[in-house]
Write a protein that holds these residues in place. Structure first.
Motif, PDB file in Angstrom:
ATOM      1  N   THR A   1     -16.898  -2.580  -1.896  1.00 36.32           N
ATOM      2  CA  THR A   1     -16.285  -3.918  -1.996  1.00 36.32           C
ATOM      3  C   THR A   1     -15.232  -4.111  -0.910  1.00 36.32           C
ATOM      4  OG1 THR A   1     -16.602  -3.854  -4.404  1.00 36.32           O
ATOM      5  CG2 THR A   1     -15.127  -5.551  -3.557  1.00 36.32           C
ATOM      6  N   ALA A   2     -14.391  -3.079  -0.703  1.00 34.85           N
ATOM      7  CA  ALA A   2     -13.337  -3.156   0.319  1.00 34.85           C
ATOM      8  C   ALA A   2     -13.937  -3.285   1.722  1.00 34.85           C
ATOM      9  CB  ALA A   2     -12.438  -1.929   0.239  1.00 34.85           C
ATOM     10  N   ILE A   3     -15.015  -2.530   1.995  1.00 37.83           N
ATOM     11  CA  ILE A   3     -15.668  -2.580   3.322  1.00 37.83           C
ATOM     12  C   ILE A   3     -16.288  -3.958   3.559  1.00 37.83           C
ATOM     13  CG2 ILE A   3     -17.581  -1.647   4.707  1.00 37.83           C
ATOM     14  CD1 ILE A   3     -16.991   1.091   3.308  1.00 37.83           C
ATOM     15  N   ILE A   4     -16.905  -4.524   2.508  1.00 34.60           N
ATOM     16  CA  ILE A   4     -17.541  -5.854   2.611  1.00 34.60           C
ATOM     17  C   ILE A   4     -16.531  -6.908   3.079  1.00 34.60           C
ATOM     18  CG2 ILE A   4     -18.509  -7.753   1.209  1.00 34.60           C
ATOM     19  CD1 ILE A   4     -20.006  -5.586  -0.420  1.00 34.60           C
ATOM     20  N   THR A   5     -15.266  -6.773   2.637  1.00 33.03           N
ATOM     21  CA  THR A   5     -14.252  -7.787   2.970  1.00 33.03           C
ATOM     22  C   THR A   5     -13.721  -7.683   4.405  1.00 33.03           C
ATOM     23  OG1 THR A   5     -12.434  -6.431   2.104  1.00 33.03           O
ATOM     24  CG2 THR A   5     -13.488  -7.929   0.550  1.00 33.03           C
ATOM     25  N   LYS A   6     -14.205  -6.682   5.160  1.00 35.50           N
ATOM     26  CA  LYS A   6     -13.831  -6.493   6.576  1.00 35.50           C
ATOM     27  C   LYS A   6     -12.305  -6.531   6.787  1.00 35.50           C
ATOM     28  CE  LYS A   6     -18.178  -8.501   8.113  1.00 35.50           C
ATOM     29  NZ  LYS A   6     -18.861  -9.656   8.691  1.00 35.50           N
ATOM     30  N   PRO A   7     -11.601  -5.535   6.259  1.00 35.48           N
ATOM     31  CA  PRO A   7     -10.129  -5.551   6.329  1.00 35.48           C
ATOM     32  C   PRO A   7      -9.587  -5.264   7.725  1.00 35.48           C
ATOM     33  CG  PRO A   7     -10.907  -3.505   5.361  1.00 35.48           C
ATOM     34  CD  PRO A   7     -12.125  -4.360   5.548  1.00 35.48           C
ATOM     35  N   ASP A   8      -8.313  -5.616   7.921  1.00 37.99           N
ATOM     36  CA  ASP A   8      -7.597  -5.378   9.180  1.00 37.99           C
ATOM     37  C   ASP A   8      -6.993  -3.963   9.133  1.00 37.99           C
ATOM     38  OD1 ASP A   8      -5.806  -5.204  11.271  1.00 37.99           O
ATOM     39  OD2 ASP A   8      -4.973  -7.211  10.993  1.00 37.99           O
ATOM     40  N   LEU A   9      -7.583  -3.011   9.880  1.00 44.20           N
ATOM     41  CA  LEU A   9      -7.151  -1.600   9.831  1.00 44.20           C
ATOM     42  C   LEU A   9      -5.699  -1.423  10.263  1.00 44.20           C
ATOM     43  CD1 LEU A   9     -10.329   0.270  11.156  1.00 44.20           C
ATOM     44  CD2 LEU A   9      -9.499   0.140   8.807  1.00 44.20           C
ATOM     45  N   GLY A  10      -5.273  -2.171  11.269  1.00 39.79           N
ATOM     46  CA  GLY A  10      -3.890  -2.079  11.754  1.00 39.79           C
ATOM     47  C   GLY A  10      -2.898  -2.448  10.662  1.00 39.79           C
ATOM     48  N   SER A  11      -3.196  -3.518   9.933  1.00 36.56           N
ATOM     49  CA  SER A  11      -2.320  -3.968   8.838  1.00 36.56           C
ATOM     50  C   SER A  11      -2.325  -2.973   7.677  1.00 36.56           C
ATOM     51  CB  SER A  11      -2.769  -5.347   8.338  1.00 36.56           C
ATOM     52  OG  SER A  11      -2.661  -6.302   9.353  1.00 36.56           O
ATOM     53  N   ILE A  12      -3.485  -2.322   7.456  1.00 33.80           N
ATOM     54  CA  ILE A  12      -3.578  -1.310   6.389  1.00 33.80           C
ATOM     55  C   ILE A  12      -2.663  -0.127   6.702  1.00 33.80           C
ATOM     56  CG2 ILE A  12      -5.105   0.427   5.332  1.00 33.80           C
ATOM     57  CD1 ILE A  12      -7.373  -1.651   5.542  1.00 33.80           C
ATOM     58  N   ILE A  13      -2.724   0.365   7.937  1.00 34.72           N
ATOM     59  CA  ILE A  13      -1.887   1.504   8.353  1.00 34.72           C
ATOM     60  C   ILE A  13      -0.408   1.135   8.253  1.00 34.72           C
ATOM     61  CG2 ILE A  13      -1.244   2.956  10.336  1.00 34.72           C
ATOM     62  CD1 ILE A  13      -4.291   2.718  11.165  1.00 34.72           C
ATOM     63  N   LYS A  14      -0.060  -0.062   8.706  1.00 27.77           N
ATOM     64  CA  LYS A  14       1.327  -0.531   8.654  1.00 27.77           C
ATOM     65  C   LYS A  14       1.820  -0.632   7.208  1.00 27.77           C
ATOM     66  CE  LYS A  14       4.205  -4.324  10.393  1.00 27.77           C
ATOM     67  NZ  LYS A  14       4.190  -5.679  11.010  1.00 27.77           N
ATOM     68  N   GLY A  15       0.991  -1.223   6.338  1.00 30.06           N
ATOM     69  CA  GLY A  15       1.360  -1.393   4.934  1.00 30.06           C
ATOM     70  C   GLY A  15       1.466  -0.071   4.180  1.00 30.06           C
TER      71      GLY A  15
ATOM     72  N   LEU B   1       0.826  -1.214   0.000  1.00 27.20           N
ATOM     73  CA  LEU B   1       0.000   0.000   0.000  1.00 27.20           C
ATOM     74  C   LEU B   1       0.857   1.260   0.000  1.00 27.20           C
ATOM     75  CD1 LEU B   1      -2.808  -1.082   2.506  1.00 27.20           C
ATOM     76  CD2 LEU B   1      -3.119  -0.607   0.070  1.00 27.20           C
ATOM     77  N   TRP B   2       2.070   1.161   0.563  1.00 26.31           N
ATOM     78  CA  TRP B   2       2.992   2.318   0.587  1.00 26.31           C
ATOM     79  C   TRP B   2       3.370   2.755  -0.838  1.00 26.31           C
ATOM     80  CZ3 TRP B   2       7.677   2.074  -1.832  1.00 26.31           C
ATOM     81  CH2 TRP B   2       8.184   0.789  -2.122  1.00 26.31           C
ATOM     82  N   ALA B   3       3.458   1.782  -1.768  1.00 25.82           N
ATOM     83  CA  ALA B   3       3.808   2.110  -3.157  1.00 25.82           C
ATOM     84  C   ALA B   3       2.721   2.960  -3.802  1.00 25.82           C
ATOM     85  CB  ALA B   3       4.035   0.826  -3.961  1.00 25.82           C
ATOM     86  N   MET B   4       1.460   2.691  -3.431  1.00 25.03           N
ATOM     87  CA  MET B   4       0.357   3.497  -3.951  1.00 25.03           C
ATOM     88  C   MET B   4       0.387   4.892  -3.345  1.00 25.03           C
ATOM     89  SD  MET B   4      -1.941   3.765  -6.132  1.00 25.03           S
ATOM     90  CE  MET B   4      -1.697   2.128  -6.776  1.00 25.03           C
ATOM     91  N   LEU B   5       0.747   4.995  -2.048  1.00 25.89           N
ATOM     92  CA  LEU B   5       0.886   6.312  -1.416  1.00 25.89           C
ATOM     93  C   LEU B   5       1.968   7.127  -2.117  1.00 25.89           C
ATOM     94  CD1 LEU B   5       0.171   8.270   0.934  1.00 25.89           C
ATOM     95  CD2 LEU B   5       1.927   7.119   2.303  1.00 25.89           C
ATOM     96  N   LEU B   6       3.094   6.491  -2.422  1.00 27.50           N
ATOM     97  CA  LEU B   6       4.185   7.150  -3.156  1.00 27.50           C
ATOM     98  C   LEU B   6       3.706   7.609  -4.534  1.00 27.50           C
ATOM     99  CD1 LEU B   6       7.270   7.843  -3.328  1.00 27.50           C
ATOM    100  CD2 LEU B   6       7.602   5.560  -4.287  1.00 27.50           C
ATOM    101  N   SER B   7       2.932   6.747  -5.197  1.00 25.27           N
ATOM    102  CA  SER B   7       2.380   7.081  -6.523  1.00 25.27           C
ATOM    103  C   SER B   7       1.478   8.309  -6.460  1.00 25.27           C
ATOM    104  CB  SER B   7       1.568   5.900  -7.074  1.00 25.27           C
ATOM    105  OG  SER B   7       2.339   4.749  -7.141  1.00 25.27           O
ATOM    106  N   ILE B   8       0.644   8.372  -5.421  1.00 28.45           N
ATOM    107  CA  ILE B   8      -0.275   9.509  -5.251  1.00 28.45           C
ATOM    108  C   ILE B   8       0.518  10.800  -5.093  1.00 28.45           C
ATOM    109  CG2 ILE B   8      -2.032  10.549  -3.749  1.00 28.45           C
ATOM    110  CD1 ILE B   8      -2.842   7.626  -2.984  1.00 28.45           C
ATOM    111  N   LEU B   9       1.549  10.770  -4.250  1.00 29.76           N
ATOM    112  CA  LEU B   9       2.371  11.974  -4.001  1.00 29.76           C
ATOM    113  C   LEU B   9       3.062  12.434  -5.280  1.00 29.76           C
ATOM    114  CD1 LEU B   9       3.959  10.992  -0.549  1.00 29.76           C
ATOM    115  CD2 LEU B   9       2.151  12.679  -0.955  1.00 29.76           C
ATOM    116  N   ALA B  10       3.599  11.480  -6.049  1.00 25.63           N
ATOM    117  CA  ALA B  10       4.277  11.821  -7.308  1.00 25.63           C
ATOM    118  C   ALA B  10       3.291  12.373  -8.327  1.00 25.63           C
ATOM    119  CB  ALA B  10       4.977  10.584  -7.869  1.00 25.63           C
ATOM    120  N   THR B  11       2.123  11.757  -8.421  1.00 25.85           N
ATOM    121  CA  THR B  11       1.105  12.187  -9.395  1.00 25.85           C
ATOM    122  C   THR B  11       0.574  13.575  -9.058  1.00 25.85           C
ATOM    123  OG1 THR B  11       0.482   9.876  -9.714  1.00 25.85           O
ATOM    124  CG2 THR B  11      -1.053  11.521 -10.526  1.00 25.85           C
TER     125      THR B  11
END
Length: 412
Positions: free
Chosen positions: A171-185, A42-52
């Motif tokens: 769709t993402a909410i339906i899958t009930k993701p792990d918020l801690g892992s999202i922040i870490k990633g 997920l960090w790679a997407m954050l980097l992409s957003i900043l560059a874009t």
């Protein structure tokens, strides 16, 4: 109500830029990243957003202040005739031919999305088997582009981007993701030989060369006054960040599937259905359809702005030459998509030229953004230049990596 009306009134080309980079290719790459690496990229997407955000803000500022497209400025600012010819040939081949190749993927992605919901529709004409959904998507794109009305185009694409965003978010909410892992990633980068190509893919599908041309051309359709720059910046930030969040939602959704049988978003939809019910399949199918059709509109539009700007033609949406360029890109896309032809060599050529083009255009953009003769007091500040140079370095590494991938040699 007046606040909402004011907000929508000042929405500009930002959603169109988000629509352009979130195509079926991005959906597929994000799906594979989620399935293969979970939340860790997920960090790679954050980097992409900043560059874009950095590059698109420069393109928007250039368009508003100069009231010219990026292709027009390249033609004017390159004084050496040899360099000018080389630059124009590289840009034309990468954007026009490249977008014609990618257009088939955009339309095919939209078709896969609608087939997930409504099933396939084909008809046989002599020896050919035509995909009716491909023709339908091509016809919708043709109608919207032929109308040549920027306001209508903007409203339709804003609606589709909102639809796509909601579809992938739900769709993402339906899958009930792990918020801690999202922040870490998202905030702790992990880069190694095993995930390098996927990181390159994630950045490469977000930082798109043709979007720089498209943005600089579209802002002057919306705004003609320097005072409107604040609206353009807000529009850019919100749209690119929203687009990045949509990509993250796709990655998060894909993380919940524990299988190696997922190769694209349709496989992801099938994988989600037994776990989370048919709703997941329908939302994902709707999102993929919206991603396909928005990119199917913006890719020919970008190609037309680039070709007309490079060749010094009239960039009016209703001019015959402008329509001929987007018409060529759209027809090639529909043809390759409906007949199921895989234009591998053309796409490979487009990858090579786009790989070379990104650092060239990023470098040229930063150079132009420092010219007082073009921008006056609106030229880049020192902080913006540092930021731009970091993005340029990333784009050079991206370019080398994508070229090494195409030619099959290892540079890392």
């Amino acid at each position: 109500m007046s606040v909402v009306k004011h907000f929508f009134k000042n929405i500009g080309p930002g959603p169109l830029i988000a629509a352009a980079f979130i195509g079926p290719g991005t959906v597929t790459v994000c799906t594979l990243a989620g399935v293969g690496f979970g939340y860790t990229l997920l960090w790679a997407m954050l980097l992409s957003i900043l560059a874009t955000v950095g590059l698109q803000e420069m393109a928007a500022r250039l368009g508003i202040i100069s009231q010219k497209g990026l292709a027009e400025i390249i033609r004017e600012e390159f004084k050496n005739p040899v360099l000018k010819t080389l630059a124009i040939l590289l840009i034309l081949s990468a954007i026009v031919i490249g977008n014609a190749a990618y257009e088939a993927g955009n339309i095919s992605g939209g078709v896969l999305g609608i087939e997930t919901i409504l099933g396939p529709q084909r008809t046989d004409i002599m020896t050919f088997s035509l995909n009716l959904w491909s023709v339908a998507i091509g016809a919708i794109a043709f109608l919207l582009l032929y109308l040549g009305n920027y306001k209508i185009l903007e409203k339709v694409l804003v609606f589709l981007v909102i639809l796509m965003s909601l579809a992938f978010l739900i769709t993402a909410i339906i899958t009930k993701p792990d918020l801690g892992s999202i922040i870490k990633g998202t905030f702790i980068p992990k880069l190694n030989e095993g995930n390098l190509l996927m990181v390159i893919g994630l950045i490469g599908t977000t930082v798109v060369p043709y979007n720089l041309f498209l943005h600089a051309s579209l802002v002057k359709e919306k705004w003609q006054n320097k005072k409107d720059l604040k609206y353009a910046r807000k529009d850019t930030f919100i749209a690119v960040i929203l687009g990045g969040l949509v990509s993250m939602c796709i990655m998060i959704s894909a993380t919940s599937i524990d299988t190696g049988q997922v190769h694209n978003a349709v496989d992801l939809a099938k994988g989600l259905e037994p776990l989370f019910g048919s709703f997941a399949k329908y939302f994902l199918g709707l999102g993929l359809f919206a991603a396909g059709i928005t990119s199917a509109i913006t890719a020919p539009l970008a190609a037309a702005y680039v070709a007309t700007g490079c060749l010094g033609w009239n960039t009016n949406l209703k001019s015959m030459r402008f329509r001929m360029v987007w018409g060529f890109v759209l027809i090639m896309g529909v043809l390759f998509s409906t007949l199921g032809l895989k234009s591998i060599e053309i796409i490979k050529f487009a990858q090579i030229t786009n790989g070379i083009l990104l650092p060239v255009i990023a470098g040229f953009l930063i150079w132009v953004m420092n010219k007082s003769s073009v921008l006056g007091s609106y030229k880049n500040s020192n902080i913006q230049n540092v930021y731009g140079c970091i993005i340029l370095l990333i784009s050079i590494l991206l370019s080398l990596a994508s070229l090494s991938k195409v030619f099959g040699f290892n540079i890392f």
